[in-house]
Scaffold this active site. Structure first.
Site, PDB file in Angstrom:
ATOM      1  N   GLY A 105       0.821  -1.217   0.000  1.00 41.54           N
ATOM      2  CA  GLY A 105       0.000   0.000   0.000  1.00 41.54           C
ATOM      3  C   GLY A 105       0.847   1.255   0.000  1.00 41.54           C
ATOM      4  O   GLY A 105       2.071   1.212   0.135  1.00 41.54           O
ATOM      5  N   ARG A 108       3.928   6.015   1.868  1.00 43.89           N
ATOM      6  CA  ARG A 108       4.453   7.388   1.962  1.00 43.89           C
ATOM      7  C   ARG A 108       3.895   8.239   0.828  1.00 43.89           C
ATOM      8  O   ARG A 108       4.539   9.184   0.386  1.00 43.89           O
ATOM      9  CB  ARG A 108       5.961   7.385   1.912  1.00 43.89           C
ATOM     10  CG  ARG A 108       6.439   6.668   0.678  1.00 43.89           C
ATOM     11  CD  ARG A 108       7.869   6.801   0.417  1.00 43.89           C
ATOM     12  NE  ARG A 108       8.193   5.764  -0.545  1.00 43.89           N
ATOM     13  CZ  ARG A 108       9.400   5.481  -0.928  1.00 43.89           C
ATOM     14  NH1 ARG A 108      10.392   6.153  -0.454  1.00 43.89           N
ATOM     15  NH2 ARG A 108       9.603   4.542  -1.803  1.00 43.89           N
ATOM     16  N   LYS A 128       4.004  12.334  -2.904  1.00 42.76           N
ATOM     17  CA  LYS A 128       4.895  11.261  -2.449  1.00 42.76           C
ATOM     18  C   LYS A 128       5.839  11.858  -1.409  1.00 42.76           C
ATOM     19  O   LYS A 128       6.495  12.869  -1.672  1.00 42.76           O
ATOM     20  CB  LYS A 128       5.666  10.718  -3.658  1.00 42.76           C
ATOM     21  CG  LYS A 128       6.551   9.518  -3.365  1.00 42.76           C
ATOM     22  CD  LYS A 128       7.049   8.915  -4.668  1.00 42.76           C
ATOM     23  CE  LYS A 128       8.042   7.792  -4.439  1.00 42.76           C
ATOM     24  NZ  LYS A 128       8.531   7.242  -5.715  1.00 42.76           N
ATOM     25  N   ASP A 140       8.775   6.003   7.702  1.00 43.85           N
ATOM     26  CA  ASP A 140       8.388   7.309   8.248  1.00 43.85           C
ATOM     27  C   ASP A 140       7.427   8.073   7.333  1.00 43.85           C
ATOM     28  O   ASP A 140       6.991   9.173   7.662  1.00 43.85           O
ATOM     29  CB  ASP A 140       9.643   8.154   8.518  1.00 43.85           C
ATOM     30  CG  ASP A 140      10.463   8.390   7.260  1.00 43.85           C
ATOM     31  OD1 ASP A 140      10.044   7.936   6.167  1.00 43.85           O
ATOM     32  OD2 ASP A 140      11.531   9.023   7.364  1.00 43.85           O
ATOM     33  N   ARG A 191       3.204  14.003  -7.965  1.00 41.58           N
ATOM     34  CA  ARG A 191       3.367  13.103  -9.096  1.00 41.58           C
ATOM     35  C   ARG A 191       2.045  12.946  -9.843  1.00 41.58           C
ATOM     36  O   ARG A 191       0.990  12.903  -9.233  1.00 41.58           O
ATOM     37  CB  ARG A 191       3.846  11.759  -8.542  1.00 41.58           C
ATOM     38  CG  ARG A 191       3.992  10.682  -9.549  1.00 41.58           C
ATOM     39  CD  ARG A 191       4.864   9.582  -8.985  1.00 41.58           C
ATOM     40  NE  ARG A 191       4.104   8.593  -8.250  1.00 41.58           N
ATOM     41  CZ  ARG A 191       4.632   7.448  -7.804  1.00 41.58           C
ATOM     42  NH1 ARG A 191       5.909   7.182  -8.010  1.00 41.58           N
ATOM     43  NH2 ARG A 191       3.910   6.579  -7.140  1.00 41.58           N
ATOM     44  N   ARG A 198      -1.698  -0.952  -9.828  1.00 40.70           N
ATOM     45  CA  ARG A 198      -0.539  -1.807 -10.099  1.00 40.70           C
ATOM     46  C   ARG A 198      -0.979  -3.261 -10.214  1.00 40.70           C
ATOM     47  O   ARG A 198      -2.087  -3.603  -9.776  1.00 40.70           O
ATOM     48  CB  ARG A 198       0.447  -1.677  -8.926  1.00 40.70           C
ATOM     49  CG  ARG A 198       0.825  -0.242  -8.617  1.00 40.70           C
ATOM     50  CD  ARG A 198       0.872   0.004  -7.101  1.00 40.70           C
ATOM     51  NE  ARG A 198       1.011   1.442  -6.800  1.00 40.70           N
ATOM     52  CZ  ARG A 198       2.162   2.090  -6.811  1.00 40.70           C
ATOM     53  NH1 ARG A 198       3.268   1.437  -7.031  1.00 40.70           N
ATOM     54  NH2 ARG A 198       2.213   3.390  -6.584  1.00 40.70           N
ATOM     55  N   ASP A 267       4.399  -4.645  -7.410  1.00 36.69           N
ATOM     56  CA  ASP A 267       3.753  -3.417  -6.923  1.00 36.69           C
ATOM     57  C   ASP A 267       4.297  -2.185  -7.636  1.00 36.69           C
ATOM     58  O   ASP A 267       3.766  -1.085  -7.465  1.00 36.69           O
ATOM     59  CB  ASP A 267       3.923  -3.272  -5.401  1.00 36.69           C
ATOM     60  CG  ASP A 267       5.371  -3.370  -4.967  1.00 36.69           C
ATOM     61  OD1 ASP A 267       5.991  -4.424  -5.187  1.00 36.69           O
ATOM     62  OD2 ASP A 267       5.898  -2.383  -4.417  1.00 36.69           O
ATOM     63  N   ASP A 277       7.358   4.478 -10.067  1.00 31.81           N
ATOM     64  CA  ASP A 277       8.172   4.238  -8.865  1.00 31.81           C
ATOM     65  C   ASP A 277       9.664   4.222  -9.183  1.00 31.81           C
ATOM     66  O   ASP A 277      10.344   3.196  -9.125  1.00 31.81           O
ATOM     67  CB  ASP A 277       7.734   2.960  -8.141  1.00 31.81           C
ATOM     68  CG  ASP A 277       6.477   3.213  -7.315  1.00 31.81           C
ATOM     69  OD1 ASP A 277       5.937   4.332  -7.403  1.00 31.81           O
ATOM     70  OD2 ASP A 277       6.033   2.315  -6.587  1.00 31.81           O
TER      71      ASP A 277
HETATM   72  P1  AMP Z   1       8.995   0.935  -3.257  1.00 35.57           P
HETATM   73  O1  AMP Z   1       9.596  -0.397  -3.560  1.00 35.57           O
HETATM   74  O2  AMP Z   1       9.994   1.989  -2.955  1.00 35.57           O
HETATM   75  O3  AMP Z   1       8.034   1.348  -4.284  1.00 35.57           O
HETATM   76  O4  AMP Z   1       8.181   0.752  -1.884  1.00 35.57           O
HETATM   77  C1  AMP Z   1       7.670  -0.461  -1.443  1.00 35.57           C
HETATM   78  C2  AMP Z   1       6.736  -0.255  -0.262  1.00 35.57           C
HETATM   79  O5  AMP Z   1       7.402   0.352   0.834  1.00 35.57           O
HETATM   80  C3  AMP Z   1       5.534   0.616  -0.554  1.00 35.57           C
HETATM   81  O6  AMP Z   1       4.438   0.083   0.149  1.00 35.57           O
HETATM   82  C4  AMP Z   1       5.942   1.947   0.000  1.00 35.57           C
HETATM   83  O7  AMP Z   1       4.846   2.741   0.325  1.00 35.57           O
HETATM   84  C5  AMP Z   1       6.717   1.530   1.237  1.00 35.57           C
HETATM   85  N1  AMP Z   1       7.696   2.551   1.654  1.00 35.57           N
HETATM   86  C6  AMP Z   1       8.882   2.833   1.082  1.00 35.57           C
HETATM   87  N2  AMP Z   1       9.511   3.828   1.742  1.00 35.57           N
HETATM   88  C7  AMP Z   1       8.716   4.194   2.760  1.00 35.57           C
HETATM   89  C8  AMP Z   1       8.807   5.162   3.814  1.00 35.57           C
HETATM   90  N3  AMP Z   1       9.855   5.989   3.943  1.00 35.57           N
HETATM   91  N4  AMP Z   1       7.784   5.236   4.676  1.00 35.57           N
HETATM   92  C9  AMP Z   1       6.731   4.431   4.586  1.00 35.57           C
HETATM   93  N5  AMP Z   1       6.570   3.499   3.621  1.00 35.57           N
HETATM   94  C10 AMP Z   1       7.556   3.369   2.724  1.00 35.57           C
HETATM   95 MG    MG Z   2       6.548   1.113  -5.158  1.00 37.92          MG
END
Ligand code: AMP
Ligand code: MG
Length: 504
Positions: A105, A108, A128, A140, A191, A198, A267, A277
């Site tokens: 989900g 951030r 984002k 965070d 964005r 997805r 995702d 992403d």
């Molecule tokens: P990504 O592979 O970077 O697209 O992220 C994978 C998952 O990790 C997604 O559910 C993002 O929302 C979550 N995520 C990545 N970085 C953070 C962050 N700093 N705080 C909270 N969720 C994060």
């Molecule tokens: Mg992602």
């Protein structure tokens, strides 16, 4: 404001004073509550505009000046909710490096809402780095300025290269620190995407056995992205077929410019077929099919040459989620899905070869074209020739630009003889062919060292000039400008080993 005749008049200045108006129409927020969590972005300490994408704002029917006003910046930072916005964090699942995670989900990110752009296309506007959500797990919810500017640069470069992608509307500094390996300034990226749906969104409902949710999602996607699938004999099969084509064409486009996404988890695989992403992505300099930049991709799962295979794998996972919609009988559904999936290779191969022919200046098709292209790539791999410079340097009449990239000039020379024989079978005057080739072989890509230099100047010295200059170079990638020769060069040897990090 009163004008001479004493009437109340709304002019641009007063419009800016009340902030930007968005004509939101939020179709995703009208789906059932279990598709998302409703929450507002978390306000930040001191929002400051870093960059606004004026052309994109206008294409979205937004007033760029109003967006850049203090009220607009508050909206872009998440400190103020625009009229008509219904902020939500989307639920999704996903395979990360092959391992299934039933709930990911938007951890951030927060979708502010949807607008219909000037061309009639519905677009998501998402923040984002806008604070924690129920999907944040241990994160965070924030983003550091470096990755935000990186996504801004690369997504806008992809747009200029004609590659489907999410886009960047604005970057805003938060005035708050974020804690990664070091303490970094925080930022929020606004964005824009055709949607943020997805493969992992479908997986979210499939793993829960939520057939009703799955059907609602599939219908939403058909209405939004593939409306003519509705008229097909089997609409959900038509949906699968169309996503396969879009993804095959997308990855072929990546391959043709040397783009490595870096984290092709399900995702991060858009149902609309856009690049989405931007994390550890990068363009390769020297052509090496096993190139990996991401520091966390130890096995090279998402290496350059693996991307079509991984795309196919992701689409297989998508197909699995659709099984209950494809047929009542599971064996029959599996047979349908496999039949559709089998077409991937063909779509991919055709898209790749069509692009390759254009890169090589071929105006018709011959059996041996794939082998001809492979011959060049093999020689490039052996020589470690720069991918972008080699294709840009190819010229029907001269080898001057390409030869210096091959230590063993004879290898390239032998290939060039075969290439020119091939060109001669479909004669065109050299100027026409050269122009056609230069319209598809970019002179400028976001070279890693240039991106890093722009980010370093912005972060360490609050100097945005290199960032702005890089954006201007990349906005016209096919137009060679003598003063910008430096931007066309690969990194000096000291930068040659390049690593990217996920922590956006
Ligand atoms: P990504 O592979 O970077 O697209 O992220 C994978 C998952 O990790 C997604 O559910 C993002 O929302 C979550 N995520 C990545 N970085 C953070 C962050 N700093 N705080 C909270 N969720 C994060
Ligand atoms: Mg992602």
């Amino acid at each position: 404001m009163a004008n001479d005749s004493g009437l109340i008049q709304l002019n641009e200045a007063s419009a800016a004073a009340v902030g930007p108006a968005f004509a939101f129409d939020n179709s995703y927020a009208r789906l059932p509550e279990r598709f998302y969590a409703r929450l507002d972005p978390t306000p930040v300490a001191a929002p400051r505009l870093i960059k606004i994408n004026t052309a994109l704002a206008e294409a979205l029917g937004l007033d760029a000046a109003a967006l850049a006003s203090p009220q607009g910046v508050e909206i872009l930072a998440g400190n103020r909710i625009a009229g008509g916005s219904q902020p939500i964090a989307l639920a999704y699942a996903g395979h990360q490096f092959g391992n299934f995670v039933p709930q990911l989900g938007d951890g951030r990110a927060i979708l502010l809402g949807e607008v219909v752009d000037r061309q009639g296309v519905r677009r998501d506007i998402q923040l984002k780095g806008s604070g924690p959500t129920p999907f944040s797990r241990r994160g965070d919810g924030r983003a550091a300025i470096g990755p935000v500017l990186r996504e801004y640069i690369v997504s806008e470069a992809m747009t200029a290269l004609g590659i489907p992608t999410t886009r960047s509307l604005a970057a805003v500094a938060t005035g708050e620190p974020v804690y990664r390996e070091t303490t970094l300034p925080g930022a929020v990226l606004a964005r824009v995407a055709s949607s943020h749906i997805r493969v992992g969104t479908f997986q979210f409902f499939a793993v829960r056995g939520d057939r009703e949710g799955l059907r609602l999602l599939a219908d939403h996607v058909i209405d939004r992205h593939y409306p003519n699938a509705r008229d097909a004999a089997e609409p959900y099969r038509a949906l699968f077929d169309r996503v396969i084509v879009r993804q095959a064409e997308l990855v072929a486009k990546w391959m043709l410019v040397g783009f490595i996404h870096g984290v092709m988890n399900t995702d991060n695989c858009s149902i609309a077929g856009e690049t989405i992403d931007y994390g550890p992505c990068a363009f390769m300099d020297a052509y090496k099919p096993d190139t990996v930049f991401s520091s966390i991709d130890h096995g090279g799962r998402y290496a350059y040459a693996n991307q079509p295979r991984i795309c196919h794998w992701n689409l297989a996972r998508f197909g699995e989620t659709l099984l209950p919609l494809l047929a009542d009988d599971t064996d029959q559904a599996v047979a349908i899905a496999n039949e559709s999936l089998a077409a991937f290779q063909d779509h991919y191969g055709r898209a790749l070869m069509a692009g390759m022919r254009r890169k090589l200046g071929l105006f018709d098709e011959e059996e041996g074209d794939a082998a001809l292209a492979q011959g060049l790539l093999d020689a490039m791999a052996e020589a470690g020739a720069d991918f972008t410079k080699t294709f840009r340097g190819l010229d029907p009449e001269s080898d001057d630009k390409v030869e210096p990239m091959f230590a063993d000039v004879a290898k390239y020379g032998a290939w060039a003889v075969a290439w020119r024989q091939r060109l001669a079978r479909k004669p065109r005057d050299a100027a026409t062919r050269r122009a056609a080739m230069q319209a598809v072989n970019p002179a400028y890509i976001p070279r890693n060292h240039k991106v890093e230099a722009a980010l370093a100047a912005a972060i360490e010295h609050e100097n945005l000039a290199p960032f702005e200059e890089l954006l201007a170079v990349l906005a016209r990638p096919y137009e060679e400008r003598a003063s910008l020769a430096d931007y066309a060069e690969p990194a000096p040897p000291a930068h040659a080993v390049y690593r990217t990090f996920c922590g956006t």
